[in-house]
Design an enzyme around this catalytic site. Structure first.
Site, PDB file in Angstrom:
ATOM      1  N   HIS A 233      -4.884 -30.273  46.904  1.00  0.00           N
ATOM      2  CA  HIS A 233      -4.801 -29.053  47.861  1.00  0.00           C
ATOM      3  C   HIS A 233      -5.312 -27.370  47.237  1.00  0.00           C
ATOM      4  CE1 HIS A 233      -2.805 -31.479  50.169  1.00  0.00           C
ATOM      5  NE2 HIS A 233      -1.398 -31.756  49.359  1.00  0.00           N
TER       6      HIS A 233
ATOM      7  N   GLU B 233       4.339 -26.595  30.974  1.00  0.00           N
ATOM      8  CA  GLU B 233       4.118 -26.031  29.430  1.00  0.00           C
ATOM      9  C   GLU B 233       2.877 -26.209  28.706  1.00  0.00           C
ATOM     10  OE1 GLU B 233       6.215 -24.394  27.946  1.00  0.00           O
ATOM     11  OE2 GLU B 233       6.097 -25.108  25.567  1.00  0.00           O
TER      12      GLU B 233
ATOM     13  N   GLU C  78      -1.515 -19.180  26.410  1.00  0.00           N
ATOM     14  CA  GLU C  78      -1.374 -18.395  25.028  1.00  0.00           C
ATOM     15  C   GLU C  78      -1.584 -18.269  24.044  1.00  0.00           C
ATOM     16  OE1 GLU C  78       3.954 -18.168  25.612  1.00  0.00           O
ATOM     17  OE2 GLU C  78       2.926 -20.370  24.623  1.00  0.00           O
TER      18      GLU C  78
ATOM     19  N   ASN D   7      12.918   0.438  19.794  1.00  0.00           N
ATOM     20  CA  ASN D   7      13.673  -0.892  20.987  1.00  0.00           C
ATOM     21  C   ASN D   7      14.042  -1.009  22.614  1.00  0.00           C
ATOM     22  OD1 ASN D   7      14.721  -4.077  20.732  1.00  0.00           O
ATOM     23  ND2 ASN D   7      13.065  -3.943  21.681  1.00  0.00           N
ATOM     24  N   GLY D   8      13.130  -0.942  23.598  1.00  0.00           N
ATOM     25  CA  GLY D   8      13.484  -0.681  24.997  1.00  0.00           C
ATOM     26  C   GLY D   8      13.010  -0.413  25.364  1.00  0.00           C
TER      27      GLY D   8
ATOM     28  N   TRP E 237       5.848  -3.174  19.880  1.00  0.00           N
ATOM     29  CA  TRP E 237       5.007  -4.374  20.647  1.00  0.00           C
ATOM     30  C   TRP E 237       5.187  -2.904  21.783  1.00  0.00           C
ATOM     31  CZ3 TRP E 237       5.697  -4.933  26.357  1.00  0.00           C
ATOM     32  CH2 TRP E 237       4.751  -6.218  26.512  1.00  0.00           C
TER      33      TRP E 237
ATOM     34  N   LYS F 232       7.481 -12.692  20.925  1.00  0.00           N
ATOM     35  CA  LYS F 232       8.470 -13.914  20.889  1.00  0.00           C
ATOM     36  C   LYS F 232      10.108 -13.156  21.282  1.00  0.00           C
ATOM     37  CE  LYS F 232      10.275 -17.719  19.124  1.00  0.00           C
ATOM     38  NZ  LYS F 232       9.114 -19.032  19.842  1.00  0.00           N
TER      39      LYS F 232
ATOM     40  N   ARG G 173       8.596  -9.876  16.839  1.00  0.00           N
ATOM     41  CA  ARG G 173       8.943  -8.980  17.550  1.00  0.00           C
ATOM     42  C   ARG G 173       7.991  -8.664  17.919  1.00  0.00           C
ATOM     43  NH1 ARG G 173      14.257  -9.447  18.649  1.00  0.00           N
ATOM     44  NH2 ARG G 173      14.958  -7.653  19.429  1.00  0.00           N
TER      45      ARG G 173
ATOM     46  N   LYS H  37       0.330 -22.886  26.862  1.00  0.00           N
ATOM     47  CA  LYS H  37       0.703 -23.182  24.940  1.00  0.00           C
ATOM     48  C   LYS H  37      -1.214 -23.060  25.057  1.00  0.00           C
ATOM     49  CE  LYS H  37       3.786 -22.966  24.339  1.00  0.00           C
ATOM     50  NZ  LYS H  37       5.153 -22.518  24.750  1.00  0.00           N
TER      51      LYS H  37
ATOM     52  N   CYS I 211       9.858  -5.244  20.035  1.00  0.00           N
ATOM     53  CA  CYS I 211       9.766  -4.456  19.139  1.00  0.00           C
ATOM     54  C   CYS I 211      10.703  -4.802  17.790  1.00  0.00           C
ATOM     55  CB  CYS I 211       9.883  -2.752  19.513  1.00  0.00           C
ATOM     56  SG  CYS I 211       8.756  -2.269  20.312  1.00  0.00           S
TER      57      CYS I 211
HETATM   58  C1  G6P Z   1       8.523 -14.822  25.482  1.00  0.00           C
HETATM   59  C2  G6P Z   1       8.425 -16.252  24.517  1.00  0.00           C
HETATM   60  C3  G6P Z   1       7.478 -17.857  24.591  1.00  0.00           C
HETATM   61  C4  G6P Z   1       9.490 -17.904  25.306  1.00  0.00           C
HETATM   62  C5  G6P Z   1      10.093 -16.537  26.713  1.00  0.00           C
HETATM   63  C6  G6P Z   1      11.670 -16.399  27.683  1.00  0.00           C
HETATM   64  O1  G6P Z   1       7.606 -14.878  26.136  1.00  0.00           O
HETATM   65  O2  G6P Z   1       6.890 -15.484  24.110  1.00  0.00           O
HETATM   66  O3  G6P Z   1       7.765 -18.226  24.222  1.00  0.00           O
HETATM   67  O4  G6P Z   1      10.072 -19.073  26.423  1.00  0.00           O
HETATM   68  O5  G6P Z   1       9.669 -14.874  26.153  1.00  0.00           O
HETATM   69  O6  G6P Z   1      12.339 -16.031  25.576  1.00  0.00           O
HETATM   70  P1  G6P Z   1      13.810 -16.858  25.632  1.00  0.00           P
HETATM   71  O7  G6P Z   1      14.314 -16.633  23.684  1.00  0.00           O
HETATM   72  O8  G6P Z   1      14.582 -16.078  26.262  1.00  0.00           O
HETATM   73  O9  G6P Z   1      13.485 -18.532  25.528  1.00  0.00           O
END
Ligand code: G6P
Length: 612
Positions: free
Chosen positions: A508, A485, A492, A99-100, A73, A607, A27, A489, A2
């Site tokens: 396994h 990772e 996501e 926000n929260g 969000w 984000k 956000r 990606k 948010c």
């Molecule tokens: C969210 C974002 C990710 C990020 C994660 C941790 O899930 O979408 O891209 O890796 O938070 O965020 P930070 O800001 O703590 O690295």
């Protein structure tokens, strides 16, 4: 999670707030709204992206000079016009954005309903605005005082901004655990969840601290008070951010811009910290604490999402180069499972945003247990940066695409430097190997450039697997977290189900999934396990899986076994993740674009995850 923007001053508020919400859209982007005081109070709310709200606001062009805005969000209640913020009191005189999460919202809602308050939304936030109005009317107190009294009853995390139509030149804000930054202008104040909406208006900002309230009244000085009503001296900080850093710079998406920025962002992370010519590294943030690092019996690395993946590579680096035991733990687990942490431990926090609620809470927990906290953070002045005892910024610049790319490679750069420093302090690194790693690290930005130049080849691969429903990513050693990772990606941003596995674990379980429809991305650059990787590839081929391998330049053997291969330049094995992740970022990006996905704002994600 948010985004909040507010303005009070002489200018028309709505364009300032709308532009700010666009900056903060990373956000949260399921609905948005604004409230403008213009004699009365005008509220506009809309499900969907900020642009949809913008059309409605532009059509009405409200004229007031005080207002608040929010991009959401969803936590409580589905994304729709009604659940969008701002929320208002029953008499529509007070409006609030939040926000929260308010954890005790159900109890409070029931009590307020009994007192005659009518609720229209399913949100936790609406409870707070009714509570403020209840206290304001019951005790006939100011807006500021009613906010303070209300917060005494609230359990949870919040950044809130409140306006009252009877006080057209006043904005009241408060925070606990969620961020808020105040921008200081001439006869005007700006307020936002981070500094990005502020830079086009002012460079002078004040980061509101936890359990502080800000009283922003046009024509008066900024007032900050503790929740106990004690005046606090605002600490003014000069922003060091350029507007160009917040634009796409000719790229179709922020994610692609950020992938292509990596040669520069990796160099920025090394600047002043590595000198290949003279063969040295240093980390200013840890220097005053060398003794502590020398004596540490173990490190605990914590973070979430991509940052956690970087942490896993950190474990391989630090254990490999400095022979210091490392544990890597999801922040969400660390904070709740009563871990054994004591004053000899060093906890390293990895975070791009510096605002992730789970990471912040894990650090507070570790701090209470006496651990020393070191931050590796991107966002300057963020909550995590402020909670740490020491740390190093990664200097990647603002990362706006929701899927993290450049922050990951910058985190790896800092973790490599940290491992090298620890290796020196602890005498575990032979001098010639140290010098080799320093010189190889210095070469990484150029090698990343070389891989980025292969984008067209990667696009071809993307086109051949874009319609898959599943994908498997395999890697060994330093490349295992890169496999995780790469899979993250892909899922996501393209919504293809993908899993990362240590290559040897394939037999396994995941091997059962392999058939001609399963692309298997194999990170095959580790010389130390070369033959074993070849066996893994053969196992996939025997089951008709489609092999996409990431190989070292000139590797004809694995190329011949693969359906597709991307060559990356040779480097020292501990540094391979800095290179091998680049083709995986580009592959996910192009697959997502081909599938018509919203790359920068994937569904359901945000984000900066400032809620649990
Ligand atoms: C969210 C974002 C990710 C990020 C994660 C941790 O899930 O979408 O891209 O890796 O938070 O965020 P930070 O800001 O703590 O690295």
């Amino acid at each position: 999670m948010c985004g909040i923007v507010a303005y009070v001053g002489d200018k028309i508020a709505s364009p300032i707030i709308m532009k700010g919400l666009q900056r903060l859209e990373y956000r949260g982007y399921d609905s948005a709204g604004i409230a403008i005081l213009n004699g009365g109070m005008k509220i506009f709310k809309k499900k969907g992206k900020v642009n949809e709200l913008l059309e409605v606001v532009n059509a009405a062009s409200p004229s007031g000079t005080t207002g608040i805005g929010h991009t959401r969000w969803a936590t409580h209640g589905e994304p729709n016009d009604i659940n969008a913020h701002p929320h208002t009191s029953s008499d529509h005189s007070i409006a609030l954005v939040h926000n929260g999460i308010i954890e005790n919202c159900d109890t409070l809602r029931e009590a307020l309903k009994k007192l005659g308050h009518q609720f229209v939304s399913e949100t936790d936030t609406e409870v707070l605005v009714h509570l403020i109005s209840e206290f304001k009317n019951r005790y006939q107190v100011s807006l500021e005082e009613s906010v303070r009294l209300s917060l005494e009853k609230i359990i949870g995390a919040y950044a809130i901004v409140v306006v009252d139509k009877n006080e057209p030149n006043l904005v009241v804000a408060a925070k606990k655990a969620s961020p808020l930054v105040i921008g200081l202008g001439k006869n005007e104040f700006f307020l936002a969840s981070d500094a990005t909406p502020l830079i086009e208006h002012t460079r002078e900002v004040v980061y509101l601290q936890d359990e502080e309230m800000a009283i922003l009244r046009k024509g008066e000085n900024l007032q900050i008070k503790s929740f106990q009503n004690e005046p606090q001296k605002p600490s003014i900080v000069e922003l060091d951010l350029k507007i160009e850093e917040l634009e796409k710079g000719g790229f179709p998406h922020f994610m692609l811009k950020e992938i292509h920025q990596q040669p520069e962002t990796i160099s920025d992370g090394m600047r002043g910290r590595l000198n290949a010519e003279h063969g040295w590294t240093r980390l200013g943030g840890m220097e005053p604490h060398r003794e502590k690092f020398a004596k540490a019996e173990r490190l605990i690395i914590t973070g979430c999402g991509t940052s956690w993946h970087a942490g896993l590579i950190g474990e391989y680096l630090i254990e490999g180069l400095a022979r210091l035991p490392v544990e890597v733990e999801y922040a969400s687990e660390l904070r709740y499972r009563n871990p054994i942490i004591n004053s000899n431990d060093i906890v390293i926090a990895l975070s791009q945003s510096g605002e992730t609620a789970d990471t912040l809470a894990a650090l507070q927990h570790a701090k209470e247990k006496g651990a020393f906290i070191y931050g590796i953070v991107n966002s300057v002045g963020s909550s995590i940066a402020r909670v740490t005892d020491a740390g190093s910024y990664i200097h990647a610049g603002p990362e706006i695409g929701v899927a993290s790319t450049k922050a990951f490679t910058s985190q790896l750069t800092l973790l490599t430097l940290l491992a090298l420093e620890l290796g020196k302090i602890r005498n575990t690194l032979p001098k010639d190997y140290y010098l080799k790693l320093v010189s190889e690290l210095n070469e990484i930005p150029n090698k990343v450039r070389n891989i980025l130049a292969k984008e067209n080849k990667i696009k071809e691969i993307a086109s051949s697997i874009q319609n898959s429903n599943n994908a498997l990513y395999l890697g060994r050693g330093y490349n295992f977290p890169v496999a995780l990772e790469g899979a993250l990606k892909l899922k996501e941003i393209s919504y293809i189900h993908a899993e990362g596995y240590p290559a040897a674990e394939m037999k396994h379980g995941p091997i059962a999934l392999i058939d001609e429809n399963m692309p298997v991305v194999v990170l095959a650059t580790n010389l130390s396990a070369y033959d074993k990787i070849i066996s893994n590839i053969q196992e996939v081929k025997a089951r008709k899986g489609k092999v996409i391998s990431i190989i070292t330049e000139g590797d004809k053997k694995i190329r011949a076994l693969s359906d597709f291969a991307v060559e990356i330049p040779k480097t020292a094995e501990p540094l391979t993740p800095l290179l091998s992740v680049i083709p995986l970022q580009l592959l996910s990006y192009h697959i997502a674009v081909m599938r018509g996905c919203n790359v920068d704002q994937p569904r359901n994600l945000a984000k900066s995850v400032t809620v649990e």
